[in-house]
Design a protein around this motif. Structure first.
Motif, short mmCIF file in Angstrom:
data_model
loop_
_atom_site.label_atom_id
_atom_site.label_comp_id
_atom_site.label_asym_id
_atom_site.label_seq_id
_atom_site.Cartn_x
_atom_site.Cartn_y
_atom_site.Cartn_z
N TRP A 52 35.36 33.74 29.24
CA TRP A 52 36.42 33.36 30.18
C TRP A 52 37.78 33.36 29.50
O TRP A 52 38.77 33.87 30.04
N GLN A 53 37.85 32.81 28.28
CA GLN A 53 39.11 32.78 27.55
C GLN A 53 39.64 34.18 27.26
O GLN A 53 40.85 34.40 27.21
N ASN A 55 39.16 36.75 29.16
CA ASN A 55 39.30 37.45 30.45
C ASN A 55 38.22 38.50 30.69
O ASN A 55 38.44 39.46 31.42
N THR A 58 35.71 36.01 35.30
CA THR A 58 36.68 35.25 36.09
C THR A 58 36.31 33.77 36.07
O THR A 58 35.21 33.37 35.66
N VAL A 59 37.23 32.94 36.57
CA VAL A 59 36.94 31.52 36.67
C VAL A 59 35.79 31.28 37.65
O VAL A 59 34.99 30.34 37.48
N ASP A 61 33.19 33.26 37.96
CA ASP A 61 31.98 33.52 37.17
C ASP A 61 31.63 32.32 36.30
O ASP A 61 30.46 31.93 36.20
N GLU A 62 32.66 31.75 35.69
CA GLU A 62 32.44 30.60 34.82
C GLU A 62 31.90 29.42 35.61
O GLU A 62 30.98 28.71 35.16
#
Length: 219
Positions: A52-53, A55, A58-59, A61-62
């Motif tokens: 996530w960090q 990229n 996506t948020v 997905d997280e």
């Protein structure tokens, strides 16, 4: 490592049943709760955080992966730990766990709470984002022997010394456990903590050793 990679993809797919199959397979192979949490769930979630960090995901997905891990952890407690502990006395003491104010990541402290339950403690888990006043109120009323707190980033970790001070001023005999990723960061501001009452936990092996030592009458 290959198992962690596969498990990471399962979490990202949001496949709750497949995630549970992985965990059950580990249980059937005799893997301990500590190893399942420290060597499978935690590394997978760390990898997801990195993706996530950077990229790569996506948020959304997280969040899907986190929800899937949440489901797996809750199911582990109810289908593995509670049956194991049935008719087993919780005679090791009372342990209270929470994340400091503005800390929303509570998967780690939830794993710790379950490990303590399996080790014979009566546990209360207060979860994420808890101001110190509420910790004090709960501790006064419930009288735990151990209080464990977690923070991840330095912004949350900077709050930990004030929590320690408030708790140590109010309770003389409570043991404090401090954990979270912020401990690996520079300037973590804990130099003045009284190490006779406060223990920093950076690795799962340190927690296992602490629990074992305390059961033998040490600290």
């Amino acid at each position: 490592m290959e198992t962690v990679t596969h498990f990471t993809h399962v979490l990202l797919d949001g496949d709750q049943e497949k995630a549970w199959e992985y965990v059950v397979n580990e249980v059937e192979n005799g893997t301990s709760t500590e190893d399942i949490f420290y060597q499978l769930l935690t590394p997978a979630m760390v990898e997801i955080g990195k993706k996530w960090q950077e990229n790569e995901i996506t948020v959304a997905d997280e969040h899907l992966a986190t929800t899937t891990c949440d489901f797996t952890l809750a199911r582990y407690k109810h289908e593995i730990i509670l049956p194991r502990m049935k008719n087993t006395p919780t005679d090791q003491g009372k342990a209270l766990f929470f994340c400091v104010e503005q800390e929303e990541h509570d998967l780690g402290i939830r794993m710790i709470a379950q490990i303590f339950e399996e080790s014979g403690y009566e546990v209360r888990l207060m979860g994420a984002n808890l101001p110190v006043e509420f910790v004090l109120t709960m501790a006064v009323n419930w009288k735990p022997d151990i209080i464990g707190m977690s923070a991840s980033m330095l912004r949350q970790g900077e709050k930990v010394p004030s929590y320690i001070q408030r708790l140590m001023e109010r309770f003389e005999d409570i043991e404090l456990l401090i954990g979270g990723r912020f401990l690996s960061l520079p300037d973590q501001l804990l130099d003045k903590a009284d190490d006779s009452k406060v223990t920093m936990i950076q690795e799962g092996s340190e927690l296992s050793a602490w629990i074992s030592n305390r059961a033998k009458g040490g600290k």
